[in-house]
Design a protein around this motif. Structure first.
Motif, short mmCIF file in Angstrom:
data_model
loop_
_atom_site.label_atom_id
_atom_site.label_comp_id
_atom_site.label_asym_id
_atom_site.label_seq_id
_atom_site.Cartn_x
_atom_site.Cartn_y
_atom_site.Cartn_z
N ALA A 356 35.72 44.80 38.17
CA ALA A 356 36.22 45.17 39.49
C ALA A 356 37.56 44.51 39.78
O ALA A 356 38.38 45.04 40.52
CB ALA A 356 35.20 44.77 40.56
N THR A 357 37.79 43.32 39.22
CA THR A 357 39.06 42.64 39.42
C THR A 357 40.08 43.17 38.44
O THR A 357 39.83 43.17 37.23
CB THR A 357 38.89 41.13 39.22
N PRO A 358 41.26 43.63 38.90
CA PRO A 358 42.27 44.14 37.96
C PRO A 358 42.70 43.07 36.97
O PRO A 358 42.79 41.89 37.30
CB PRO A 358 43.42 44.56 38.88
N VAL A 359 42.97 43.51 35.75
CA VAL A 359 43.42 42.61 34.70
C VAL A 359 44.89 42.91 34.42
O VAL A 359 45.26 44.06 34.18
CB VAL A 359 42.58 42.79 33.42
N VAL A 360 45.73 41.87 34.45
CA VAL A 360 47.15 42.01 34.17
C VAL A 360 47.42 41.54 32.75
O VAL A 360 47.08 40.40 32.39
CB VAL A 360 48.01 41.21 35.17
N ILE A 361 48.01 42.41 31.93
CA ILE A 361 48.27 42.11 30.52
C ILE A 361 49.77 42.12 30.29
O ILE A 361 50.46 43.08 30.65
CB ILE A 361 47.59 43.14 29.61
N LEU A 371 48.26 47.09 33.62
CA LEU A 371 47.19 46.78 34.57
C LEU A 371 45.98 47.61 34.23
O LEU A 371 46.07 48.85 34.11
CB LEU A 371 47.62 47.10 36.01
N LEU A 372 44.85 46.95 34.03
CA LEU A 372 43.57 47.64 33.89
C LEU A 372 42.83 47.47 35.20
O LEU A 372 42.14 46.48 35.43
CB LEU A 372 42.78 47.06 32.72
N GLU A 373 43.00 48.44 36.08
CA GLU A 373 42.39 48.41 37.40
C GLU A 373 40.99 49.02 37.32
O GLU A 373 40.60 49.60 36.30
CB GLU A 373 43.27 49.15 38.40
N PRO A 374 40.19 48.93 38.38
CA PRO A 374 38.82 49.46 38.31
C PRO A 374 38.75 50.94 37.98
O PRO A 374 37.76 51.39 37.38
CB PRO A 374 38.28 49.18 39.72
N ASP A 375 39.78 51.71 38.33
CA ASP A 375 39.68 53.15 38.12
C ASP A 375 40.87 53.77 37.40
O ASP A 375 40.91 54.99 37.24
CB ASP A 375 39.49 53.87 39.47
N ARG A 376 41.84 52.95 36.98
CA ARG A 376 43.01 53.55 36.35
C ARG A 376 43.73 52.56 35.44
O ARG A 376 43.57 51.35 35.54
CB ARG A 376 43.99 54.07 37.41
N ARG A 389 52.92 38.20 39.72
CA ARG A 389 51.92 38.91 38.92
C ARG A 389 50.72 39.31 39.77
O ARG A 389 49.59 39.32 39.31
CB ARG A 389 51.46 38.05 37.75
N ASP A 390 50.99 39.71 40.99
CA ASP A 390 49.94 40.16 41.89
C ASP A 390 49.62 41.62 41.57
O ASP A 390 50.49 42.49 41.72
CB ASP A 390 50.41 40.02 43.34
N PRO A 391 48.40 41.94 41.14
CA PRO A 391 48.07 43.33 40.78
C PRO A 391 48.34 44.32 41.91
O PRO A 391 48.76 45.45 41.67
CB PRO A 391 46.58 43.27 40.43
N ALA A 392 48.08 43.91 43.16
CA ALA A 392 48.28 44.83 44.28
C ALA A 392 49.74 45.22 44.41
O ALA A 392 50.07 46.38 44.69
CB ALA A 392 47.77 44.18 45.57
N LEU A 393 50.66 44.26 44.20
CA LEU A 393 52.08 44.55 44.30
C LEU A 393 52.58 45.30 43.06
O LEU A 393 53.38 46.23 43.16
CB LEU A 393 52.87 43.26 44.48
N LEU A 394 52.11 44.90 41.91
CA LEU A 394 52.56 45.54 40.67
C LEU A 394 52.15 47.00 40.62
O LEU A 394 52.90 47.86 40.14
CB LEU A 394 51.99 44.80 39.46
N GLY A 395 50.96 47.31 41.11
CA GLY A 395 50.47 48.68 41.06
C GLY A 395 51.25 49.64 41.93
O GLY A 395 51.13 50.86 41.78
#
Length: 648
Positions: A356-361, A371-376, A389-395
């Protein structure tokens, strides 16, 4: 003479030496998160190396005993490799006995059945008695399959555990024998369902009983019992009738051929048996998928089956995810696909840590993030080093390449035997993304993908007919080339056999395109030669043109599917590169050393063969998704035409 000897010696020693050295190399990387993928790539390279070695020995016209010698050195290399990778404690003699017993038991009747047409044809005047003896022996083997398995493997009856007894009570199989067999000092993780109308059995190796707990053993047993149920529904009788028909055709059918056609009848009979085996293996995947789902019903716990399958793959050093192109032609689905099917069909929820927590690679290329997010899946390029490296901002960044998981058919870590790993994503439409990974990030990526696998789109269905056409075309081309070799000794045609082998084992765009071109070219050469005679040349050329037409039809029908993750696309290219280089080198040396008056004539005789090798290489390169590589391929095709027309 010395050069020929050195080439033959290299072909004999290279596969075994490669197997030994690569295993030692991988054993030093035991903590590598891509170890299973690298071991898998090693196995593929070894198989390809054996094919190349056999072709080299054939080109050099080495003695027949050189191939068994090469295989003996390969066995030594594989033995030393297993000891390094699996830390097994057994001797070389025990390993050789294991190879004979295990593969003799698991292959069953297929190996002797494939050799039967050749044996009957070679018997000559005694072919009818030979056919009768072989028919009786094969019939007994087929009807006493479980007993023969026990005899070869050394399996022994074992008592049923309470879990196994419960599975049998729930199943439609009234009585199932439980067999176990093993090899002291080895780690062989295997389970078999042994089909028999009256005495079906399930066999485990001792390692399964040693390393798997009671629940996991019960889940594996349920899977094998599901196979027995699957064949019980009328399929076992059809399977037996088909086997009897194949035995009769392979024995008395070959014996009935006219004496002058016996060699060709034996060859075509063996090819027919191999084709039937390939068809059976292709259909086996559906039985594996059904077996998993039925096993969940029998044991009542999907997660235990998933856990057992995962442990089996881990201990056997098998990757969890396979390239889509390879998986299409494999006899089993990948572990990721099996888990996906189990959870989707049974409604079993993913494990708690579901990603559920996005993974930043961080990619290897500067400014590349995934970004490996929960659905994309999200790919970012040109990201500044000081960007948060905030997933919410990067996405939300402009220019991000986004693909939902239900639109992806492949998402895995790809790596070869050596080299840097990469994250590969492929969509339903064939669009692909490749991101080179830093070695330290691979473990986190693999863990994230374990949770993402179940969300990917199912593998797209591939029509069976075009795949079957690929393999039939490969077999027909191989038989026609062998006919040309036997009648004329046209060694220059052996390069086309490499294309036949790659097309037979791993049908893909490069193999089919190269097969089409080399089949047409070989047909022209055979018509040009005089050794076959008019009717022989016309028959061989007609077979080759039919193979080319069939390969072209299959290539057109499978073009979208083969463009997605096509496995082993470089095998036919590599074979053509090696063979073209060998021919060009041989012609150059002969030209430089020959008498001035004979140089042009010798070069003209060799030109068609050189042109054929260059043509196969050029057409294979044209299928690669790279503009520079395609331009090289077009140039080589033009060069082949010039060689054939200008010097032939």
């Amino acid at each position: 003479m010395v050069t020929r000897f050195l080439f033959a010696l290299a072909a004999i020693l290279a596969p075994g030496a490669f197997a030994w050295w690569t295993a030692r190399y991988l054993a030093r990387r035991a903590d590598d998160a891509t170890l299973a993928e690298r071991v898998f790539a090693r196995g593929t390279r070894i198989a390809e190396g054996v094919i190349v070695a056999v072709l080299v020995l054939a080109v050099l016209r080495a003695a027949a005993w050189t191939i068994p010698l090469m295989l003996a050195f390969l066995v030594i290399g594989l033995y030393l490799g297993r000891k390094a990778l699996l830390n097994e404690q057994w001797g070389l003699g025990a390993y050789a006995v294991y190879l004979v017993r295990f593969w003799g038991a698991s292959m069953g009747i297929w190996l002797p059945l494939a050799l039967t047409p050749i044996i009957v044809a070679a018997a000559g005047p005694a072919r009818w008695p030979a056919a009768a003896i072989l028919a009786v022996g094969l019939s007994v083997w087929s009807s006493r399959w479980v007993q023969v398995f026990r005899l070869i493997s050394g399996a022994r009856c074992a008592s049923l555990s309470p879990g196994f007894e419960e599975i049998i009570r729930r199943s439609t199989e009234p009585s199932v024998q439980f067999l176990r067999f093993g090899f002291p000092g080895a780690r062989v993780i295997q389970a078999f369902a042994l089909f028999h109308p009256r005495h079906p059995a399930v066999a485990f190796t001792d390692s399964v009983l040693e390393y798997f707990d009671a629940e996991e053993q019960t889940a594996i047993f349920a899977h094998e019992v599901a196979h027995l149920e699957y064949l019980r529904r009328g399929r076992l009788l059809r399977k037996a009738i088909s086997m009897w028909a194949l035995i009769i055709l392979s024995t008395f059918g070959i014996a009935a051929a006219p004496a002058w056609k016996l060699p060709w009848a034996g060859l075509w009979g063996t090819l027919a048996v191999l084709l039937v085996l390939l068809i059976a293996l292709a259909r086996h995947k559906a039985m594996e998928e059904q077996g998993d789902l039925r096993a969940v019903e029998l044991c009542g716990n999907a997660e235990v089956l998933v856990r057992a399958l995962a442990k089996l793959h881990t201990m056997a050093l098998l990757p969890r995810r396979w390239a889509l192109g390879f998986e299409r032609h494999a006899s089993h689905p990948s572990l990721a696909r099996r888990i996906q099917a189990i959870r989707r069909t049974t409604g079993a929820p993913p494990p708690p840590a579901s990603g559920a927590t996005p993974v930043v690679i961080t990619g290897k290329a500067k400014g590349t993030l995934v970004l490996l997010e929960p659905d994309r899946f999200v790919l970012l390029t040109g990201v500044p080093d000081d960007a948060p490296r905030d997933p919410a901002l990067l996405g939300q960044r402009v220019g991000a390449q986004v693909a939902s998981y239900d639109d992806l058919v492949e998402l895995r870590v790809r790596t070869g035997l050596i080299g840097s790993p990469a994250l590969v994503a492929v969509s339903r439409t064939g669009q692909a993304w490749f991101v080179q990974l830093e070695p330290h990030s691979v473990a986190a990526v693999q863990t994230a993908l374990d949770a993402v696998d179940v969300r990917l789109a199912p593998a797209p269905a591939v029509p069976r007919a075009p795949l079957l056409a690929c393999r039939i075309a490969s077999l027909v081309q191989a038989a026609a080339i062998v006919a040309g070799l036997a009648a004329y000794g046209a060694v220059g045609l052996i390069g086309a056999l490499g294309t036949s082998l790659s097309g037979l084992l791993w049908p893909n765009r490069a193999a089919m395109a190269s097969l089409t071109a080399t089949a047409v070219g070989a047909a022209v050469i055979l018509l040009w030669l005089e050794g076959l005679g008019v009717w022989g040349a016309v028959a061989a050329a007609t077979a080759l043109l039919a193979a080319a037409a069939l390969a072209t039809w299959a290539l057109v029908r499978l073009r979208p599917e083969l463009a997605i993750g096509a496995a082993h696309a470089w095998l036919p290219i590599g074979l053509q590169v090696g063979y073209a280089a060998w021919l060009l080198g041989t012609v150059t040396v002969a030209f430089l050393r020959g008498r001035a008056g004979a140089r042009v004539e010798d070069l003209g005789e060799a030109a068609p063969y050189v042109a054929l090798a260059v043509l196969g290489l050029g057409v294979a390169l044209v299928t690669v998704r790279s503009r520079p590589v395609r331009l090289v391929g077009i140039t080589l095709v033009a060069l082949s035409v010039w060689l054939a027309v200008g010097l032939g």
